[in-house]
Design a protein around this motif. Structure first.
Motif, PDB file in Angstrom:
ATOM      1  N   PHE A 411      50.858  36.251  24.260  1.00 11.35           N
ATOM      2  CA  PHE A 411      49.358  36.258  25.131  1.00 11.35           C
ATOM      3  C   PHE A 411      49.216  37.686  26.431  1.00 11.35           C
ATOM      4  CE2 PHE A 411      50.159  32.350  23.731  1.00 11.35           C
ATOM      5  CZ  PHE A 411      49.919  31.729  23.555  1.00 11.35           C
ATOM      6  N   VAL A 412      48.199  38.218  26.283  1.00 10.03           N
ATOM      7  CA  VAL A 412      47.666  39.487  27.176  1.00 10.03           C
ATOM      8  C   VAL A 412      47.573  38.669  28.336  1.00 10.03           C
ATOM      9  CG1 VAL A 412      48.161  41.018  24.982  1.00 10.03           C
ATOM     10  CG2 VAL A 412      45.349  39.992  26.110  1.00 10.03           C
ATOM     11  N   ASN A 413      45.921  37.764  29.055  1.00 12.30           N
ATOM     12  CA  ASN A 413      45.600  37.589  30.222  1.00 12.30           C
ATOM     13  C   ASN A 413      44.667  36.722  29.365  1.00 12.30           C
ATOM     14  OD1 ASN A 413      44.208  40.705  28.881  1.00 12.30           O
ATOM     15  ND2 ASN A 413      42.907  38.541  28.549  1.00 12.30           N
ATOM     16  N   PRO A 414      44.304  35.834  30.335  1.00 11.54           N
ATOM     17  CA  PRO A 414      42.636  35.055  30.772  1.00 11.54           C
ATOM     18  C   PRO A 414      41.619  35.654  30.236  1.00 11.54           C
ATOM     19  CG  PRO A 414      44.287  35.175  32.735  1.00 11.54           C
ATOM     20  CD  PRO A 414      44.511  36.685  31.940  1.00 11.54           C
ATOM     21  N   VAL A 415      40.809  34.232  29.235  1.00  3.83           N
ATOM     22  CA  VAL A 415      38.962  34.395  28.618  1.00  3.83           C
ATOM     23  C   VAL A 415      38.548  35.859  30.407  1.00  3.83           C
ATOM     24  CG1 VAL A 415      37.291  34.174  27.916  1.00  3.83           C
ATOM     25  CG2 VAL A 415      39.029  33.115  27.273  1.00  3.83           C
ATOM     26  N   ALA A 416      38.674  36.787  29.422  1.00  6.06           N
ATOM     27  CA  ALA A 416      38.089  37.679  30.885  1.00  6.06           C
ATOM     28  C   ALA A 416      37.243  37.982  31.467  1.00  6.06           C
ATOM     29  CB  ALA A 416      37.327  39.614  30.449  1.00  6.06           C
ATOM     30  N   SER A 417      36.215  36.899  30.304  1.00  6.71           N
ATOM     31  CA  SER A 417      34.398  36.656  31.057  1.00  6.71           C
ATOM     32  C   SER A 417      34.374  35.503  31.743  1.00  6.71           C
ATOM     33  CB  SER A 417      33.504  36.538  29.950  1.00  6.71           C
ATOM     34  OG  SER A 417      34.257  35.117  28.831  1.00  6.71           O
ATOM     35  N   VAL A 418      35.419  34.449  31.494  1.00  4.85           N
ATOM     36  CA  VAL A 418      35.037  33.424  32.701  1.00  4.85           C
ATOM     37  C   VAL A 418      35.983  33.644  34.127  1.00  4.85           C
ATOM     38  CG1 VAL A 418      36.428  30.944  32.923  1.00  4.85           C
ATOM     39  CG2 VAL A 418      36.080  31.603  30.713  1.00  4.85           C
ATOM     40  N   LEU A 419      36.767  35.297  34.122  1.00  5.49           N
ATOM     41  CA  LEU A 419      36.872  35.712  35.716  1.00  5.49           C
ATOM     42  C   LEU A 419      35.647  36.390  36.401  1.00  5.49           C
ATOM     43  CD1 LEU A 419      40.486  36.811  34.728  1.00  5.49           C
ATOM     44  CD2 LEU A 419      40.128  33.771  35.403  1.00  5.49           C
ATOM     45  N   ASP A 420      35.254  36.639  35.141  1.00  4.08           N
ATOM     46  CA  ASP A 420      34.127  37.385  35.713  1.00  4.08           C
ATOM     47  C   ASP A 420      32.807  36.387  35.677  1.00  4.08           C
ATOM     48  OD1 ASP A 420      35.464  39.746  35.265  1.00  4.08           O
ATOM     49  OD2 ASP A 420      34.076  40.534  33.456  1.00  4.08           O
ATOM     50  N   SER A 421      32.786  35.659  35.433  1.00  9.10           N
ATOM     51  CA  SER A 421      31.794  34.732  35.948  1.00  9.10           C
ATOM     52  C   SER A 421      31.910  34.002  37.601  1.00  9.10           C
ATOM     53  CB  SER A 421      31.508  33.277  35.215  1.00  9.10           C
ATOM     54  OG  SER A 421      32.585  32.787  35.297  1.00  9.10           O
ATOM     55  N   PHE A 422      32.911  34.010  37.768  1.00  6.88           N
ATOM     56  CA  PHE A 422      33.179  33.653  39.318  1.00  6.88           C
ATOM     57  C   PHE A 422      33.794  34.624  39.926  1.00  6.88           C
ATOM     58  CE2 PHE A 422      35.353  29.716  37.183  1.00  6.88           C
ATOM     59  CZ  PHE A 422      34.511  28.550  37.982  1.00  6.88           C
ATOM     60  N   GLY A 423      33.866  36.247  39.501  1.00 10.01           N
ATOM     61  CA  GLY A 423      33.694  38.039  40.360  1.00 10.01           C
ATOM     62  C   GLY A 423      34.685  37.579  40.879  1.00 10.01           C
ATOM     63  N   VAL A 424      35.767  37.106  40.585  1.00  5.00           N
ATOM     64  CA  VAL A 424      37.234  37.600  41.535  1.00  5.00           C
ATOM     65  C   VAL A 424      37.973  38.930  40.990  1.00  5.00           C
ATOM     66  CG1 VAL A 424      37.933  34.507  41.130  1.00  5.00           C
ATOM     67  CG2 VAL A 424      38.354  36.085  39.850  1.00  5.00           C
ATOM     68  N   ALA A 425      39.107  38.642  41.784  1.00  2.00           N
ATOM     69  CA  ALA A 425      39.289  40.177  41.099  1.00  2.00           C
ATOM     70  C   ALA A 425      40.400  40.583  40.766  1.00  2.00           C
ATOM     71  CB  ALA A 425      39.873  41.526  42.848  1.00  2.00           C
ATOM     72  N   LYS A 426      40.645  41.554  39.764  1.00  4.35           N
ATOM     73  CA  LYS A 426      41.768  41.362  38.752  1.00  4.35           C
ATOM     74  C   LYS A 426      42.517  41.854  39.061  1.00  4.35           C
ATOM     75  CE  LYS A 426      38.251  40.782  35.049  1.00  4.35           C
ATOM     76  NZ  LYS A 426      38.067  41.203  34.189  1.00  4.35           N
ATOM     77  N   ASP A 427      43.836  41.461  38.771  1.00  9.47           N
ATOM     78  CA  ASP A 427      45.002  43.072  39.132  1.00  9.47           C
ATOM     79  C   ASP A 427      44.550  43.471  37.567  1.00  9.47           C
ATOM     80  OD1 ASP A 427      46.434  41.399  36.307  1.00  9.47           O
ATOM     81  OD2 ASP A 427      47.642  40.636  38.448  1.00  9.47           O
ATOM     82  N   ALA A 428      46.250  44.907  37.197  1.00 10.43           N
ATOM     83  CA  ALA A 428      45.903  45.310  36.528  1.00 10.43           C
ATOM     84  C   ALA A 428      46.392  45.015  35.054  1.00 10.43           C
ATOM     85  CB  ALA A 428      46.868  46.820  36.663  1.00 10.43           C
ATOM     86  N   ARG A 429      46.949  43.580  35.036  1.00 12.75           N
ATOM     87  CA  ARG A 429      46.896  42.878  34.099  1.00 12.75           C
ATOM     88  C   ARG A 429      46.246  42.518  33.176  1.00 12.75           C
ATOM     89  NH1 ARG A 429      52.540  39.458  33.869  1.00 12.75           N
ATOM     90  NH2 ARG A 429      51.653  39.375  35.868  1.00 12.75           N
ATOM     91  N   GLY A 430      45.090  41.825  34.003  1.00 14.31           N
ATOM     92  CA  GLY A 430      43.910  41.204  33.977  1.00 14.31           C
ATOM     93  C   GLY A 430      44.028  39.894  34.327  1.00 14.31           C
ATOM     94  N   ASN A 431      44.615  39.807  35.320  1.00 13.41           N
ATOM     95  CA  ASN A 431      44.932  38.152  35.374  1.00 13.41           C
ATOM     96  C   ASN A 431      44.724  37.910  36.563  1.00 13.41           C
ATOM     97  OD1 ASN A 431      46.993  37.364  33.655  1.00 13.41           O
ATOM     98  ND2 ASN A 431      48.534  38.470  34.692  1.00 13.41           N
ATOM     99  N   ILE A 432      43.672  36.789  37.292  1.00  9.60           N
ATOM    100  CA  ILE A 432      43.457  36.765  38.734  1.00  9.60           C
ATOM    101  C   ILE A 432      43.929  37.092  39.576  1.00  9.60           C
ATOM    102  CG2 ILE A 432      42.266  35.604  40.804  1.00  9.60           C
ATOM    103  CD1 ILE A 432      41.839  33.463  38.135  1.00  9.60           C
ATOM    104  N   LYS A 433      43.383  38.239  41.049  1.00  9.52           N
ATOM    105  CA  LYS A 433      44.861  39.229  41.697  1.00  9.52           C
ATOM    106  C   LYS A 433      44.605  37.936  43.121  1.00  9.52           C
ATOM    107  CE  LYS A 433      45.215  43.337  44.317  1.00  9.52           C
ATOM    108  NZ  LYS A 433      44.691  44.645  44.716  1.00  9.52           N
ATOM    109  N   ALA A 434      45.733  36.969  43.368  1.00 14.93           N
ATOM    110  CA  ALA A 434      46.212  36.880  44.673  1.00 14.93           C
ATOM    111  C   ALA A 434      47.188  36.554  44.796  1.00 14.93           C
ATOM    112  CB  ALA A 434      45.417  34.720  43.755  1.00 14.93           C
TER     113      ALA A 434
END
Length: 488
Positions: A411-434
């Motif tokens: 699996f490459v990354n979480p569903v991007a649109s879900v992360l975008d709906s929260f407005g959270v920054a992502k890392d280079a792999r498309g995961n949440i940056k934390a």
């Protein structure tokens, strides 16, 4: 330790399996756990090694020598207390964890590791049988509300930790039942779903609320999820209603294989087959369910998900099952002096492989071929490493017959649109940056929104999800209260 010379006197005892012909007839668990006496012997093998590398080899830092010693002395009730102090759900890890703790075991340097996983399995099964696993509701409520998005192992571990320190926790899950990958990814023959159900009852008794069939945020248009979810909740409404939000969903974008012929029918992601089968096993109805009956099945991907596809296909009654792995075949025995105490590269044969499977290594799929819009085979070539790259070996081209192809390449990354709906920054792999730092750990770029598990670290193990859920719960509690008593 209770038996100082135990590792010299006793051999490692493996858990048993029911016969292949019997277990292929059902989707029930088939592992035969250790008897109390066998577990005692395994506990006796734990060395007085001075520095227990197994503790750090375990992602949740289980206090392994202690519970081994308690089992040796047949003090099972204190053994489960020690085990639960670091691991919320040992019945999950005792069944499906690959046991990196055993790779790090000092006895494993020049011999066989202690059967740590089998001892853990025996402890938690004994604890449930004896009624020692009971709800632990908080005595004092904080008045703080926490929303957790995703009811997989990370979300469940975080929910339990937060509820036990008095927070009001609501867990949102897009599926119809709680469990995430445990429920709709891992086959029943590896993890009976009754283990999840009884934990959910415990969590509910501790005050945790579950809202299933709820999609949080925006999902891609045309997604199957939005076709059956009963409710959609916006990210903004969660942030407005709750004092903190913790995102613990999975890494759900399967890695695709965009080669000629990909559009043919009969080519599916592993995570199309596996959730369907689990639903059917428990009385659900699936329209146009994927079946392997009488078919020649090719599984592309040599990991655990691919192995689960092998076991499921054999239970369907596949005519043949072949599993492809693009990497070369690893050695049957690792170079222990070189790799210990780290996770070694070696050939691993699962119970599903033993049930019937041809394994092909160092092979790459070039093209899917078909007839009348349906896949009938695929063209391959063997590959080798040259100058740090995988290159094709001339003259090794071959065509395989295939009526069903299952893509299990990770699996490459979480569903991007879900992360975008929260407005959270992502890392280079498309995961949440934390980050996981002690101060401000697991916080996203958005105020009061935290992230843990596969959404933060990427595709990983259930035991890592539990660790991240526990640590994120500590971070959330500290954010809400200014300090925390939860373990890190």
């Amino acid at each position: 330790m209770g038996k100082v010379t135990g590792f010299l006197e006793y051999e490692r005892i493996e858990e048993g399996y029911e016969p292949v012909e019997k277990r292929l007839k059902s989707y029930k668990e088939f592992v035969i756990g250790l008897t109390p006496e066998q577990a005692k012997v395994q506990g006796a093998r734990c060395m007085d090694c001075g520095t227990p590398f197994c503790n750090n080899g375990c992602p949740v830092n289980n206090i392994i020598p202690d519970f081994n010693d308690l089992v040796y002395h047949q003090d099972w009730q204190n053994a489960i207390t020690v085990l639960h102090s670091t691991n919320n759900f040992p019945e999950f890890t005792g069944r499906i964890c690959p046991a990196p703790c055993e790779a790090a075991c000092v006895a494993n340097i020049n011999g066989d590791a202690i059967g740590i996983k089998s001892i853990e399995h025996a402890i938690i099964d004994r604890a449930w049988a004896e009624g020692w696993v009971t709800p632990q509701p908080a005595k004092v409520k904080t008045g703080k509300k926490v929303a957790i998005v995703g009811a997989g192992p990370a979300g469940l571990a975080a929910a339990q930790q937060l509820a036990r320190v008095g927070h009001e926790v609501t867990v949102f899950e897009k599926n119809d039942k709680v469990g995430g990958l445990l429920r709709y990814g891992i086959p029943d023959f590896k993890l009976d779903k009754g283990h999840i159900d009884r934990r959910v009852k415990q969590l509910e008794a501790e005050g945790i609320k579950f809202r299933t069939n709820v999609v949080v945020g925006e999902w891609p248009k045309g997604s199957k999820v939005t076709n059956w979810a009963k409710e959609t909740v916006s990210a903004e409404s969660l942030k407005a209603e709750f004092d903190a939000v913790l995102l613990t969903g999975g890494s759900e974008q399967s890695r695709d294989l965009p080669i000629p012929g990909r559009e043919l029918s009969g080519i599916h992601f592993a995570m199309e087959l596996l959730p369907q089968q689990n639903k059917v096993n428990h009385g659900g109805k699936v329209k146009d369910a994927i079946r392997a009956d009488g078919k020649h099945v090719i599984v592309i991907g040599g990991g655990d998900t691919g192995s689960d596809c092998v076991g499921t296909s054999n239970r369907h009654g596949a005519a043949s099952v072949t599993q492809f792995e693009v990497m070369p075949q690893p050695p049957e025995q690792e170079n222990k002096p070189l790799v210990w105490p780290y996770w070694p590269l070696k050939l691993r044969t699962s119970s599903s492989h033993e049930e019937g499977c041809v394994r092909e290594f160092a092979i790459s799929t070039k093209e899917f071929v078909g007839k009348d819009g349906k896949v009938t085979g695929l063209k391959t070539v063997h590959v080798e490493f040259k100058d740090g790259k995988l290159v094709e070996i001339p003259g090794t081209e071959k065509e395989y017959k295939a009526d069903l192809v299952l893509l299990a390449m990770g699996f490459v990354n979480p569903v991007a649109s879900v992360l975008d709906s929260f407005g959270v920054a992502k890392d280079a792999r498309g995961n949440i940056k934390a980050t996981t730092e002690i101060d401000g750990g697991y916080r996203t770029s958005v105020d009061k929104v935290f992230a843990a598990g596969d959404m933060r670290r990427g595709q990983s193990l259930v035991v890592w999800a539990i660790r991240e859920g526990r640590q994120a719960a500590r971070a959330v509690d500290e954010f809400l209260m200014g300090s925390t008593t939860l373990p890190r």
